[in-house]
Design an enzyme around this catalytic site. Structure first.
Site, PDB file in Angstrom:
ATOM      1  N   ARG A 199       0.857  -1.184   0.000  1.00 47.50           N
ATOM      2  CA  ARG A 199       0.000   0.000   0.000  1.00 47.50           C
ATOM      3  C   ARG A 199       0.893   1.234   0.000  1.00 47.50           C
ATOM      4  O   ARG A 199       1.896   1.274   0.709  1.00 47.50           O
ATOM      5  CB  ARG A 199      -0.912   0.034   1.228  1.00 47.50           C
ATOM      6  CG  ARG A 199      -1.961  -1.069   1.238  1.00 47.50           C
ATOM      7  CD  ARG A 199      -2.909  -0.918   2.417  1.00 47.50           C
ATOM      8  NE  ARG A 199      -3.875  -1.991   2.466  1.00 47.50           N
ATOM      9  CZ  ARG A 199      -5.035  -1.997   1.808  1.00 47.50           C
ATOM     10  NH1 ARG A 199      -5.346  -0.949   1.060  1.00 47.50           N
ATOM     11  NH2 ARG A 199      -5.870  -3.020   1.900  1.00 47.50           N
ATOM     12  N   ARG A 201       1.076   5.812  -1.064  1.00 51.56           N
ATOM     13  CA  ARG A 201       0.414   7.095  -0.889  1.00 51.56           C
ATOM     14  C   ARG A 201      -0.807   7.242  -1.783  1.00 51.56           C
ATOM     15  O   ARG A 201      -1.823   7.800  -1.389  1.00 51.56           O
ATOM     16  CB  ARG A 201       1.419   8.212  -1.189  1.00 51.56           C
ATOM     17  CG  ARG A 201       0.881   9.605  -1.003  1.00 51.56           C
ATOM     18  CD  ARG A 201       1.936  10.626  -1.374  1.00 51.56           C
ATOM     19  NE  ARG A 201       3.261  10.198  -0.924  1.00 51.56           N
ATOM     20  CZ  ARG A 201       4.374  10.829  -1.251  1.00 51.56           C
ATOM     21  NH1 ARG A 201       4.333  11.870  -2.046  1.00 51.56           N
ATOM     22  NH2 ARG A 201       5.544  10.418  -0.809  1.00 51.56           N
ATOM     23  N   GLY A 203      -2.336   4.595  -3.677  1.00 51.49           N
ATOM     24  CA  GLY A 203      -3.144   3.412  -3.949  1.00 51.49           C
ATOM     25  C   GLY A 203      -2.472   2.163  -3.421  1.00 51.49           C
ATOM     26  O   GLY A 203      -1.517   2.209  -2.642  1.00 51.49           O
ATOM     27  N   LYS A 218      -1.468  -1.758  -9.998  1.00 48.45           N
ATOM     28  CA  LYS A 218      -1.530  -0.647  -9.047  1.00 48.45           C
ATOM     29  C   LYS A 218      -2.869   0.048  -9.230  1.00 48.45           C
ATOM     30  O   LYS A 218      -3.173   0.545 -10.317  1.00 48.45           O
ATOM     31  CB  LYS A 218      -0.371   0.320  -9.297  1.00 48.45           C
ATOM     32  CG  LYS A 218      -0.237   1.411  -8.238  1.00 48.45           C
ATOM     33  CD  LYS A 218       1.025   2.227  -8.488  1.00 48.45           C
ATOM     34  CE  LYS A 218       1.219   3.303  -7.429  1.00 48.45           C
ATOM     35  NZ  LYS A 218       2.434   4.100  -7.687  1.00 48.45           N
ATOM     36  N   ASP A 321      10.690  11.169  -6.097  1.00 45.28           N
ATOM     37  CA  ASP A 321      10.342  10.381  -4.908  1.00 45.28           C
ATOM     38  C   ASP A 321      11.177   9.107  -4.895  1.00 45.28           C
ATOM     39  O   ASP A 321      10.674   8.011  -4.670  1.00 45.28           O
ATOM     40  CB  ASP A 321       8.841  10.049  -4.912  1.00 45.28           C
ATOM     41  CG  ASP A 321       8.365   9.519  -3.557  1.00 45.28           C
ATOM     42  OD1 ASP A 321       9.066   9.756  -2.549  1.00 45.28           O
ATOM     43  OD2 ASP A 321       7.305   8.863  -3.503  1.00 45.28           O
TER      44      ASP A 321
END
Length: 421
Positions: A199, A201, A203, A218, A321
């Site tokens: 899990r 941010r 989905g 996803k 990220d």
């Protein structure tokens, strides 16, 4: 006595009497006090003679503070001609709750005593609330349980629809919420979700079966459409097929109206993310070098601007990220990079999109990101990715059996980096 002498005497008497009537004595006397006498280099207390222009009135004033019920005089003395002080025989402050109290008055030593009498404006009277009729209470107690039960039923139905494991066996693109087109690779092949693997941010990631192969799905909720759309656009850029970039298979939309779910389908890797792998395993020096090399190769390719490819021009892409959770491991421990929901692409003559600086995972942010001092240029964003990769390399080193454990622990502690030993 001559006529001139009489005229002079009359003028003198008239001026003296008018001055007495208007309270404009040229020799007004006030009580003097200065709490800051040492700083101002004056006397601390005494009597002050008020001198000034003949056509101006003289007043006395006082200022003080109320420190938890204790009166602290700040200053007393003479005050200039002011309309608010006219014809006031007593020194009274009328403002409500001032920080410093102030009053002025007319008359000799009228500031020797001072008072606080605030003028409070009248409050409008509110209409009393009429008593509720008994019928209202009956309806209230009757409807609330029914409405509560209805809410529970609706919420349970929504949870069932949202988290059920069995989906229709065929992928059918819907019209809402818009593009992308149906995936050419998937077509109408049956796809079944098996289990949730992670899990994040935006989905959750499912392990699914497509014919005889396992794939990763996803699933984004509709409110995160922008992240899904951005990741789809990054995956479908020219030149994004690379051994160290997660292999993209397709994008689909499932459901209708409020139940719409947005899917991204990629190759499934059983070993999962680098973060999960390092939590459960230690690695050798050769494995460290292989993972680090393949990870660096993937990030370098992502950052590269490559013109004149067969399928078009590949722009430079900043991940924004980069972390061990977003690096997946193949069976031979080759790393591939995924999760491009926050990525930016840099194309000549086109906007890079939302270049808001503070995005990503705080633990992996470069110092300039944390301080909000980013230079919003391509090279700055690429360097931020490289800093994050350096932290991932520290995670690798902390789980390597070939390195001295105590030395690594000490270095991690000094640099305040995450210790996974």
């Amino acid at each position: 006595m001559g006529a001139a002498t009489k005229l002079t005497l009359a003028v003198f008497l008239i001026s003296c009497s008018s001055g007495a009537i208007l309270g404009r004595s040229e020799n007004q006397i006030c009580i003097f006090f200065n709490a800051y006498w040492e700083k101002d280099r004056t006397n601390r207390s005494g009597i002050e003679q008020c001198d000034g222009e003949k056509d101006k009135r003289r007043h006395c004033f006082a200022t003080w503070k109320n420190n938890s019920g204790s009166i602290e005089i700040v200053k007393q003395g003479c005050w200039l001609d002011h309309r608010n002080c006219y014809d006031k025989g007593e020194c009274i402050e009328t403002k409500a709750s001032p920080d410093v109290f102030f009053c002025c008055c007319e008359g000799t030593k009228c500031n020797e005593r001072f008072f606080y009498a605030p003028v409070i404006p009248p409050q409008p009277t509110s209409n009393p609330v009429p008593p509720r009729p008994p019928l209202f209470n009956i309806l209230l107690y009757s409807l609330v349980p029914i409405m509560g039960f209805a809410v529970v039923v609706l919420f349970s139905f929504w949870m069932y629809r949202h988290h059920k494991l069995a989906y229709p066996p065929v992928l059918v693109p819907t019209q809402d919420p818009g593009p992308p087109p149906p995936s050419p690779i998937l077509g109408l092949k049956p796809l079944q979700l098996l289990e949730i693997k992670a899990r994040g941010r935006f989905g959750c990631v499912w392990k699914a079966q497509l014919l005889n192969d396992y794939v990763a799905v996803k699933i984004f909720p509709v409110q995160d459409k922008q992240s899904w759309q951005n990741e789809y656009e990054i995956f479908t850029l020219p030149g994004m097929k690379h051994d160290n970039i997660l292999n993209f298979l397709g994008a689909e939309k499932r459901g209708t109206n409020i139940d719409v779910e947005l899917w991204l389908i990629t190759t499934f890797h059983e070993k999962g993310s680098l973060s999960d792998f390092l939590k459960a395993n230690v690695i050798t020096w050769n494995e460290l070098c292989h993972i680090a090399e393949s990870m660096a190769r993937g990030l370098a390719y992502l950052h590269e601007d490559i013109p004149r490819l067969k399928d078009g021009h590949k722009p430079a892409v900043a991940h924004r990220d980069f972390k061990s959770k977003n690096v997946l491991l193949k069976n031979n421990l080759t790393a591939c990079i995924g999760d491009f929901g926050l990525a930016l692409r840099f194309e000549a003559g086109k906007s890079a999109g939302d270049t808001h600086g503070q995005v990503g995972t705080r633990r992996y942010m470069a110092p300039e990101v944390l301080e909000g001092a980013i230079n919003f240029q391509r090279d700055a964003f690429l360097r931020i990715d490289m800093y994050s990769m350096g932290l991932v390399l520290w995670e690798l080193a902390s789980r390597c059996t070939a390195l001295k454990i105590n030395a690594i622990r000490l270095a991690l502690k000094k640099l305040k980096l995450p210790n996974m030993l």
